[in-house]
Design an enzyme around this catalytic site. Structure first.
Site, PDB file in Angstrom:
ATOM      1  N   ALA A 222       2.405 -18.141   2.576  1.00 54.23           N
ATOM      2  CA  ALA A 222       1.628 -18.106   3.764  1.00 54.23           C
ATOM      3  C   ALA A 222       0.402 -17.168   3.561  1.00 54.23           C
ATOM      4  O   ALA A 222      -0.743 -17.526   4.189  1.00 54.23           O
ATOM      5  CB  ALA A 222       2.303 -17.357   4.813  1.00 54.23           C
TER       6      ALA A 222
ATOM      7  N   CYS B 176      -1.927 -10.709  -9.978  1.00 50.29           N
ATOM      8  CA  CYS B 176      -0.440 -10.406 -10.600  1.00 50.29           C
ATOM      9  C   CYS B 176      -0.354  -9.941 -12.024  1.00 50.29           C
ATOM     10  O   CYS B 176       0.522  -9.645 -12.305  1.00 50.29           O
ATOM     11  CB  CYS B 176       0.291 -11.502 -10.349  1.00 50.29           C
ATOM     12  SG  CYS B 176       0.015 -12.589  -8.776  1.00 50.29           S
TER      13      CYS B 176
END
Ligand SMILES: *Cc1c(COP(=O)(O)O)cnc(C)c1O
Length: 374
Positions: free
Chosen positions: A187, A313
């Site tokens: 999302a 990340c």
């Protein structure tokens, strides 16, 4: 987050705080919102609502898809094919499965960041149970030939998972034409909240019977136990609605800003290399390498601009981007690379300001290091 998304979420954090799994009135209100969200998310990828499992994000969706498929198909085979430029949430799942006896083939990519479908055909063995290839790459924005990959997998009866966290809401994604059996969504990549995602799990022709990775009350068709984050789940609805309504116009506008940034930098700086395919390319991505400068100094110089040299990340590891290295970029040049992400709220003024800043910083660093060129 898009303010319209927050507005849609707010009631489910306060007055409509029921548990979607409860059958009292407050639960029913929350459940209706969750089911409406499921239909919206399904709609944007051409799936059925019953094929959407809500998760905590694309990381969890990737884990559930890959480990869930491997667990389900363990008796059928132990070979999986993926690509060496996948997100860590895919690659680290593969490492885990390798420690459990699975064999994983990591397909290489060309200089353009794309895989060769023939290499996939050649990698398939009678033991192959799963292929996982991302729809679009998070660092260089290249769009893999997923429909062709889907057709190959279908022909061999192999399950196909695609990490579409970067693609959904940005470019058209259709699980039917792609022939994906499993597809991961996040999302917060489409102006929704962090900590919410979805996994598409095909229900028929064929039925993809992955096994759950979280045990508990059996929510989400038994595939993802735990009380649903109703407010968070309502977020993607608004995000999907906005994306569906505005995608063509938005993609054009964002690509124009990206091209403006690219032109403003490359027309004033020599020895600036664009990474990845420009044929199959996300609208909001620009990944540039600057020759003759030191990567650390570049990022320090650009600290006013929210850019990075690899993915969020992995960037804490201070290693050159493994994605760029897979394209054949040298360590030195990979360090001196910047990934620009252009989005819904960027303005032409910001683009021009960022371009001036980049040109200024790169010129100064090149002067310092005595590098040739402008
Ligand atoms: C951001 C991203 C993820 C991780 O998604 P989260 O929702 O943050 O867990 C996975 N894959 C790709 C390609 C991404 O860009």
């Amino acid at each position: 987050m898009d303010p319209r998304v927050l507005e849609a979420m707010m009631p489910y954090l306060t007055s409509h705080f029921g548990n979607p799994a409860s059958s009292h009135i407050f639960g029913l209100i929350a459940r209706e919102a969750v089911e409406n969200a499921r239909a919206q998310v399904a709609g944007i990828i051409n799936a059925d609502p019953g094929e959407i499992i809500f998760t905590s994000g694309a990381t969890e969706s990737n884990n559930l898809a890959i480990k869930g498929a491997a667990d389900a198909l363990r008796d059928k085979g132990n070979h999986i094919v993926t690509v060496n430029t996948e997100h860590k949430a895919v690659l680290d799942c593969m490492t885990r499965l390798e420690s459990q006896g699975f064999h994983v083939t990591y397909l290489p990519v060309g200089k353009d960041g794309l895989i060769d479908p023939d290499a996939l055909r050649a990698a398939i063995t009678p033991q192959t149970i799963l292929v996982s290839v991302m729809t679009a790459n998070n660092e260089i924005g290249v769009i893999q030939p997923v429909s062709e990959i889907g057709a190959i997998c279908r022909k061999h009866g192999i399950w196909f998972h695609s990490d579409a966290a970067q693609a959904v809401g940005k470019i058209p994604v259709d699980v039917v034409s792609m022939q994906t059996n499993l597809l991961s969504i996040s999302a917060h990549k489409i102006y929704g909240p962090k900590g919410v995602g979805a996994l598409y799990v095909q229900r028929r022709d064929p039925r993809i019977g992955i096994l759950p990775q979280m045990d508990g009350g059996g929510h989400e068709r038994g595939l993802r136990s735990g009380t649903l984050n109703a407010a968070g789940i309502v977020g993607p609805v608004a995000a999907c609605e906005i994306a569906a309504a505005e995608m063509p116009e938005e993609a054009q506008r964002i690509a124009a800003l990206r091209d403006r940034l690219r032109r403003a930098i490359q027309s004033r700086l020599d020895h600036t290399i664009l990474n990845g395919s420009t044929e199959r390319w996300l609208p909001g991505n620009l990944n540039l390498s600057f020759e003759g400068i030191e990567g650390e100094a570049l990022l320090v110089g650009l600290s006013d601009i929210a850019v990075s040299s690899s993915s969020a990340c992995t960037s804490s590891a201070r290693q050159p981007s493994y994605v760029l290295k897979a394209l054949g970029v040298s360590d030195e040049l990979a360090y001196a690379s910047v990934r620009f992400g252009i989005g819904r709220f960027n303005t032409p003024e910001e683009i021009d300001w960022a371009a001036d800043k980049v040109v200024d910083v790169v010129r100064r660093l090149r002067e310092l290091s005595g590098a040739a060129g402008k």
